[in-house]
Design a protein around this motif. Structure first.
Motif, PDB file in Angstrom:
ATOM      1  N   TYR A  85       0.813  -1.215   0.000  1.00 17.61           N
ATOM      2  CA  TYR A  85       0.000   0.000   0.000  1.00 17.61           C
ATOM      3  C   TYR A  85       0.846   1.264   0.000  1.00 17.61           C
ATOM      4  CZ  TYR A  85      -4.276  -2.664   0.839  1.00 17.61           C
ATOM      5  OH  TYR A  85      -5.335  -3.523   0.715  1.00 17.61           O
ATOM      6  N   ASP A  86       1.973   1.237   0.670  1.00 20.40           N
ATOM      7  CA  ASP A  86       2.782   2.451   0.791  1.00 20.40           C
ATOM      8  C   ASP A  86       4.237   2.064   1.051  1.00 20.40           C
ATOM      9  OD1 ASP A  86       3.767   4.972   1.121  1.00 20.40           O
ATOM     10  OD2 ASP A  86       2.529   5.503   2.853  1.00 20.40           O
ATOM     11  N   GLY A  87       4.922   1.693  -0.035  1.00 20.03           N
ATOM     12  CA  GLY A  87       6.298   1.229   0.085  1.00 20.03           C
ATOM     13  C   GLY A  87       7.255   2.265   0.630  1.00 20.03           C
ATOM     14  N   SER A  88       6.938   3.559   0.445  1.00 21.33           N
ATOM     15  CA  SER A  88       7.846   4.604   0.907  1.00 21.33           C
ATOM     16  C   SER A  88       7.801   4.791   2.421  1.00 21.33           C
ATOM     17  CB  SER A  88       7.490   5.942   0.236  1.00 21.33           C
ATOM     18  OG  SER A  88       6.178   6.355   0.593  1.00 21.33           O
ATOM     19  N   SER A  89       6.736   4.301   3.070  1.00 22.45           N
ATOM     20  CA  SER A  89       6.578   4.500   4.512  1.00 22.45           C
ATOM     21  C   SER A  89       6.885   3.251   5.330  1.00 22.45           C
ATOM     22  CB  SER A  89       5.147   4.967   4.826  1.00 22.45           C
ATOM     23  OG  SER A  89       4.866   6.195   4.194  1.00 22.45           O
ATOM     24  N   VAL A  90       7.021   2.112   4.662  1.00 22.48           N
ATOM     25  CA  VAL A  90       7.193   0.851   5.391  1.00 22.48           C
ATOM     26  C   VAL A  90       8.411   0.104   4.869  1.00 22.48           C
ATOM     27  CG1 VAL A  90       6.165  -1.357   6.001  1.00 22.48           C
ATOM     28  CG2 VAL A  90       4.717   0.673   5.816  1.00 22.48           C
ATOM     29  N   ASP A  91       9.371  -0.108   5.747  1.00 27.80           N
ATOM     30  CA  ASP A  91      10.551  -0.910   5.433  1.00 27.80           C
ATOM     31  C   ASP A  91      10.364  -2.259   6.117  1.00 27.80           C
ATOM     32  OD1 ASP A  91      13.100  -2.144   5.451  1.00 27.80           O
ATOM     33  OD2 ASP A  91      14.101  -0.197   5.301  1.00 27.80           O
ATOM     34  N   VAL A  92       9.970  -3.265   5.343  1.00 26.38           N
ATOM     35  CA  VAL A  92       9.640  -4.566   5.916  1.00 26.38           C
ATOM     36  C   VAL A  92      10.825  -5.148   6.683  1.00 26.38           C
ATOM     37  CG1 VAL A  92       8.910  -6.928   5.397  1.00 26.38           C
ATOM     38  CG2 VAL A  92       7.932  -5.011   4.107  1.00 26.38           C
ATOM     39  N   ALA A  93      12.000  -5.126   6.069  1.00 34.09           N
ATOM     40  CA  ALA A  93      13.175  -5.722   6.704  1.00 34.09           C
ATOM     41  C   ALA A  93      13.542  -5.007   8.000  1.00 34.09           C
ATOM     42  CB  ALA A  93      14.355  -5.696   5.735  1.00 34.09           C
ATOM     43  N   ALA A  94      13.486  -3.674   7.995  1.00 33.02           N
ATOM     44  CA  ALA A  94      13.840  -2.916   9.193  1.00 33.02           C
ATOM     45  C   ALA A  94      12.869  -3.200  10.331  1.00 33.02           C
ATOM     46  CB  ALA A  94      13.862  -1.418   8.878  1.00 33.02           C
ATOM     47  N   GLN A  95      11.581  -3.311  10.007  1.00 32.99           N
ATOM     48  CA  GLN A  95      10.594  -3.597  11.044  1.00 32.99           C
ATOM     49  C   GLN A  95      10.763  -5.008  11.593  1.00 32.99           C
ATOM     50  OE1 GLN A  95       8.725  -1.452  12.436  1.00 32.99           O
ATOM     51  NE2 GLN A  95       8.817   0.262  11.024  1.00 32.99           N
ATOM     52  N   LEU A  96      11.030  -5.975  10.721  1.00 32.59           N
ATOM     53  CA  LEU A  96      11.283  -7.336  11.193  1.00 32.59           C
ATOM     54  C   LEU A  96      12.524  -7.384  12.088  1.00 32.59           C
ATOM     55  CD1 LEU A  96      10.590  -9.483   7.992  1.00 32.59           C
ATOM     56  CD2 LEU A  96       9.237  -9.466  10.103  1.00 32.59           C
ATOM     57  N   SER A  97      13.566  -6.676  11.685  1.00 32.07           N
ATOM     58  CA  SER A  97      14.806  -6.660  12.468  1.00 32.07           C
ATOM     59  C   SER A  97      14.573  -6.054  13.848  1.00 32.07           C
ATOM     60  CB  SER A  97      15.887  -5.879  11.728  1.00 32.07           C
ATOM     61  OG  SER A  97      16.292  -6.540  10.549  1.00 32.07           O
ATOM     62  N   ALA A  98      13.811  -4.957  13.892  1.00 29.61           N
ATOM     63  CA  ALA A  98      13.527  -4.313  15.177  1.00 29.61           C
ATOM     64  C   ALA A  98      12.776  -5.267  16.100  1.00 29.61           C
ATOM     65  CB  ALA A  98      12.719  -3.030  14.948  1.00 29.61           C
ATOM     66  N   HIS A  99      11.816  -5.985  15.549  1.00 27.67           N
ATOM     67  CA  HIS A  99      11.060  -6.940  16.366  1.00 27.67           C
ATOM     68  C   HIS A  99      11.960  -8.067  16.863  1.00 27.67           C
ATOM     69  CE1 HIS A  99       7.966  -9.651  17.767  1.00 27.67           C
ATOM     70  NE2 HIS A  99       8.411 -10.590  16.941  1.00 27.67           N
ATOM     71  N   LEU A 100      12.768  -8.624  15.980  1.00 26.60           N
ATOM     72  CA  LEU A 100      13.620  -9.751  16.373  1.00 26.60           C
ATOM     73  C   LEU A 100      14.720  -9.323  17.350  1.00 26.60           C
ATOM     74  CD1 LEU A 100      13.793 -11.494  12.896  1.00 26.60           C
ATOM     75  CD2 LEU A 100      12.728 -12.425  14.961  1.00 26.60           C
ATOM     76  N   ASP A 101      15.192  -8.083  17.262  1.00 27.17           N
ATOM     77  CA  ASP A 101      16.177  -7.586  18.220  1.00 27.17           C
ATOM     78  C   ASP A 101      15.565  -7.523  19.620  1.00 27.17           C
ATOM     79  OD1 ASP A 101      18.109  -7.326  16.300  1.00 27.17           O
ATOM     80  OD2 ASP A 101      17.838  -5.168  16.009  1.00 27.17           O
ATOM     81  N   ASP A 102      14.262  -7.243  19.681  1.00 22.44           N
ATOM     82  CA  ASP A 102      13.577  -7.213  20.969  1.00 22.44           C
ATOM     83  C   ASP A 102      13.379  -8.612  21.526  1.00 22.44           C
ATOM     84  OD1 ASP A 102      11.993  -6.509  23.156  1.00 22.44           O
ATOM     85  OD2 ASP A 102      10.168  -6.309  21.984  1.00 22.44           O
ATOM     86  N   VAL A 103      12.962  -9.536  20.646  1.00 27.17           N
ATOM     87  CA  VAL A 103      12.643 -10.892  21.076  1.00 27.17           C
ATOM     88  C   VAL A 103      13.902 -11.712  21.368  1.00 27.17           C
ATOM     89  CG1 VAL A 103      11.568 -13.054  20.336  1.00 27.17           C
ATOM     90  CG2 VAL A 103      10.459 -10.881  19.826  1.00 27.17           C
ATOM     91  N   LEU A 104      14.948 -11.496  20.574  1.00 24.47           N
ATOM     92  CA  LEU A 104      16.179 -12.274  20.687  1.00 24.47           C
ATOM     93  C   LEU A 104      17.348 -11.343  21.026  1.00 24.47           C
ATOM     94  CD1 LEU A 104      15.619 -14.457  17.510  1.00 24.47           C
ATOM     95  CD2 LEU A 104      15.520 -15.294  19.866  1.00 24.47           C
ATOM     96  N   PRO A 105      17.370 -10.802  22.226  1.00 26.41           N
ATOM     97  CA  PRO A 105      18.455  -9.863  22.581  1.00 26.41           C
ATOM     98  C   PRO A 105      19.804 -10.558  22.581  1.00 26.41           C
ATOM     99  CG  PRO A 105      17.232 -10.530  24.530  1.00 26.41           C
ATOM    100  CD  PRO A 105      16.484 -11.083  23.356  1.00 26.41           C
ATOM    101  N   ARG A 106      20.777  -9.869  22.067  1.00 28.04           N
ATOM    102  CA  ARG A 106      22.140 -10.420  22.044  1.00 28.04           C
ATOM    103  C   ARG A 106      22.778 -10.243  23.412  1.00 28.04           C
ATOM    104  NH1 ARG A 106      23.619 -11.329  16.690  1.00 28.04           N
ATOM    105  NH2 ARG A 106      22.255 -10.295  15.162  1.00 28.04           N
ATOM    106  N   ALA A 107      23.541 -11.239  23.811  1.00 28.59           N
ATOM    107  CA  ALA A 107      24.178 -11.212  25.137  1.00 28.59           C
ATOM    108  C   ALA A 107      25.214 -10.091  25.199  1.00 28.59           C
ATOM    109  CB  ALA A 107      24.840 -12.550  25.414  1.00 28.59           C
TER     110      ALA A 107
END
Length: 424
Positions: free
Chosen positions: A402-424
């Motif tokens: 719907y709006d490719g200029s406002s949504v970066d799929v990879a960046a949003q996935l990375s942000a979520h996974l960084d929260d769920v899988l914190p690095r030691a």
């Protein structure tokens, strides 16, 4: 005594007629389904003629957009009321989801529209695009207020969380149509709302450190079939591939139900009889399109399995980057067909049910392995994380369409996974 001007009377009558059409369409769509309902059915239920209906709505898609627009305005009103309530800081996503579950036919109808309208040619495309923009604004305000009230952790990114919650919510609505025994939308949203009270990447102090020896990484599931491109003469293989490409484009643009074999033949430049020589039915062609999509994705040579399940999960956003750069058409046809195939009698329903079940199972296995390795904190539930990640990824792809200029799929996935899988 004053009387209303003729023009005002006509306007009022037109608004009443339009409202009657939308109400009739709502009842018809939730009882019969969108594709099984014709404009003539809606006109009869509204008590007007078919030509009379066409003076207000030129297409059935426009009627559908109006019906969903009413739902969304109600949701926006409830969210605004929640923001102004006496208990500011309480997020309303799960409350809205519970209310939506009480509206007959809402979830199936909205799940279908989200994917179908993702193609830019759909009459409801701009309406849905604007919907995402409005929801993001409302969500940002709600999350920022929750941060000030200490019900959401201070280090949470309100803008990012607003995008991700809206995306996961859309994805959950679709998942619930295929895996109803595994998905409770409101309960899942409530669990996520509660998780936002914890700082990003939080883990309990008693959690053991990540293990040095990792559990085996579950292999990727495979969905493609080996007979999608049978051997034969080069000309035949090329023509078959051309037909599949044309069908893929049309299914993405118009949906499977609204595309005929004649439409595909004309797009490709062959006769209908020639097309039927390669594919005996439209269902056979649909199967070939889905298999070809899976083969295109699975044939990539850039994926190297990670040694740890957590790293395998953290590497998923790279696939999103490749998809967006090299295969936007495959994303579009997947979005349209997965939403259109919600009815159990759709020829692709079983395919998508199997696909969603396999993907969730695979992600759950990865999260369980990551938890065994000590990479997934103990307070995280692998099954929940698998459902949320699956829903989030699909929902982000919708938003990107719907709006490719406002949504970066990879960046949003990375942000979520960084929260769920914190690095030691």
């Amino acid at each position: 005594m004053t009387t209303a001007a003729p023009g005002a009377v006509r306007t009022a009558r037109a608004e009443q007629t339009r409202a009657a059409i939308v109400a009739a369409a709502h009842d018809a769509f939730v009882t019969r389904g969108y594709r099984a309902t014709s404009l003539r059915d809606i006109a009869a239920a509204a008590g007007i003629s078919h030509p009379g209906l066409l003076r207000h709505f030129a297409t059935k898609d426009e009627v559908l957009a109006a019906v969903v627009g009413l739902f969304e305005r109600d949701n926006e009103t409830l969210m605004l009321e929640r923001l102004a309530a006496e208990d500011p800081g309480t997020l309303a996503y799960s409350e809205l989801a519970r209310r939506n579950q009480t509206v007959p036919g809402y979830l199936a109808l909205f799940a279908a529209l989200t994917g179908e309208a993702s193609t830019a040619r759909h009459p409801a495309h701009e309406i849905m695009r604007d919907r995402y923009a409005r929801l993001r604004e409302l969500s940002i305000d709600a999350i920022e207020e929750a941060i000030t009230q200490d019900t959401v952790a201070a280090d949470r990114d309100a803008a990012g969380e607003a995008v991700r919650i809206a995306a996961a919510w859309d994805g959950l609505q679709l998942l619930a149509q295929y895996l109803p025994e595994r998905v409770d939308i409101a309960e899942t949203l409530e669990t996520y709302e509660e998780s936002l009270a914890l700082p990003v990447g939080w883990r309990d102090a008693d959690d053991p450190p990540p293990a040095s020896t990792a559990a085996p990484v579950p292999p990727l599931p495979s969905f493609s079939t080996t007979d999608a491109a049978p051997p034969g003469y080069r000309v035949g293989r090329e023509r078959r591939a051309l037909i599949i490409a044309g069908a893929t484009a049309l299914f993405a643009e118009e949906g499977y139900g609204d595309t005929s074999l004649r439409d595909i033949a004309e797009r490709v430049g062959v006769s209908k009889s020639t097309l039927l020589h390669y594919f005996g039915s439209k269902e056979d062609l649909l199967s070939a399109v889905l298999s070809h999509r899976d083969q295109q994705i699975e044939s990539r040579t850039d994926h190297t399995p990670a040694e740890r399940a957590a790293d395998e999960l953290r590497g998923l956003p790279r696939g999103a980057v490749i998809d967006a750069a090299t295969a936007p058409g495959l994303i579009e046809v997947y979005a349209v067909l997965s939403s259109e195939a919600v009815p159990a009698d759709h020829p692709a329903h079983a395919y998508f049910e199997h696909r969603f079940r396999s993907v969730v199972d695979h992600f759950a296995a990865l999260f369980r392995a990551a938890q065994a390795d000590g990479d997934l904190p103990s307070h995280r539930d692998p099954e929940f994380e698998a459902l949320w990640l699956t829903a989030l990824w699909d929902g982000l792809q919708y938003q990107w369409l719907y709006d490719g200029s406002s949504v970066d799929v990879a960046a949003q996935l990375s942000a979520h996974l960084d929260d769920v899988l914190p690095r030691a």
